[in-house]
Design an enzyme around this catalytic site. Structure first.
Site: not given
Length: 263
Positions: A121-122, A139
């Site tokens: 994520h991200d 992340g």
């Protein structure tokens, strides 16, 4: 018109462009947009709020747009945006963002993402990067244009890898990797400028020579980081505009390093 295999499951709300190919037993969710010319291999899942640009090739058994593996995630409609002409091979996993960041994971264009790679994520992946087999990005990792990450490499959350950097296989990254340099090992340590990569991409001898000087100041001079940055800044002011631009970019990266740099 898209070419969808009879065994694939494509939600009616999904938006598929012309000439998109969806292989056997693949699943496309309702909030997915896939632009023309993209190919989805068999048994792959494209889900979440995910957008794929033109000409992407997704390998078999990949999961693109899955929920972030973050215990704070509470079902928010975060997104994944992938550019154009990426090669994403078998068993790759790429997750959407979290609201703790900006709610967005991005992959640029022209990247080569090999089998079993995980992009959490991200993360923000630039353009023309190479992520070799089983590279694992936690992340919030940022990867610059033309960077190469060797197979079996683990990258700690929030680490940034600069443009044209090269990371050797089976490395462990817990700090930022400045642009243009080669690192390797557990934990990764620097081994000089990525000379061969820069030559292949048309960098002049003057630029490469200047970057070698910057590397020596940073890693071989015995100077503290802030002292080295001042020296590098003074060198940039004496160089031609083309050379100075690359050195300034190097300095800008150092100025944004929040985890420190590999030493």
């Amino acid at each position: 018109m898209a070419n969808i295999h009879s065994t694939a499951v494509v939600d009616p709300k999904a938006q598929l462009g012309d000439d998109v190919i969806v292989g056997p037993y693949s699943v496309i969710g309702p909030n997915v947009t896939i632009a023309s010319g993209s190919q989805i291999g068999s048994h792959s899942i494209i889900e979440g709020h995910t957008t794929l640009g033109k000409g992407n090739k997704i390998g078999h058994f990949s999961v693109i747009g899955g929920n972030p593996q973050d215990m704070k995630y509470a079902g928010e409609p975060t997104r994944l945006v992938i550019g154009e002409r990426n090669m994403i091979r078998e068993y790759v996993t790429i997750h959407t963002g979290t609201i703790q960041d900006n709610g967005l994971t991005t992959v640029g264009s022209g990247n080569w993402i090999m089998a079993y790679v995980h992009i959490a994520h991200d993360c923000r992946i630039g353009n023309h990067a190479v992520l070799s087999n089983n590279a694992q990005l936690a992340g919030h990792v940022h990867v610059g244009d033309w960077a190469i990450i060797g197979g079996m490499t683990g990258v700690h959350q929030f680490v940034r890898i600069g443009s044209h950097a090269m990371v050797g296989g089976a490395s462990v990254l817990v700090q930022d990797v400045p642009p243009f340099i080669t690192v390797s090992g557990n934990r990764a340590t620097p081994y000089g400028i990525n000379v061969e990569g820069l030559r292949r991409r048309g960098y002049s001898t003057d630029v490469i020579t200047a970057l070698r000087g910057v590397y020596k100041l940073l890693y071989k001079s015995g100077l503290r980081l802030e002292e080295a940055k001042k020296k590098i800044d003074s060198i940039a002011s004496l160089e031609t505009p083309v050379v100075s631009q690359e050195i300034r970019g190097f300095l800008d990266f150092l100025g944004m390093a929040t985890r420190g740099i590999v030493r």
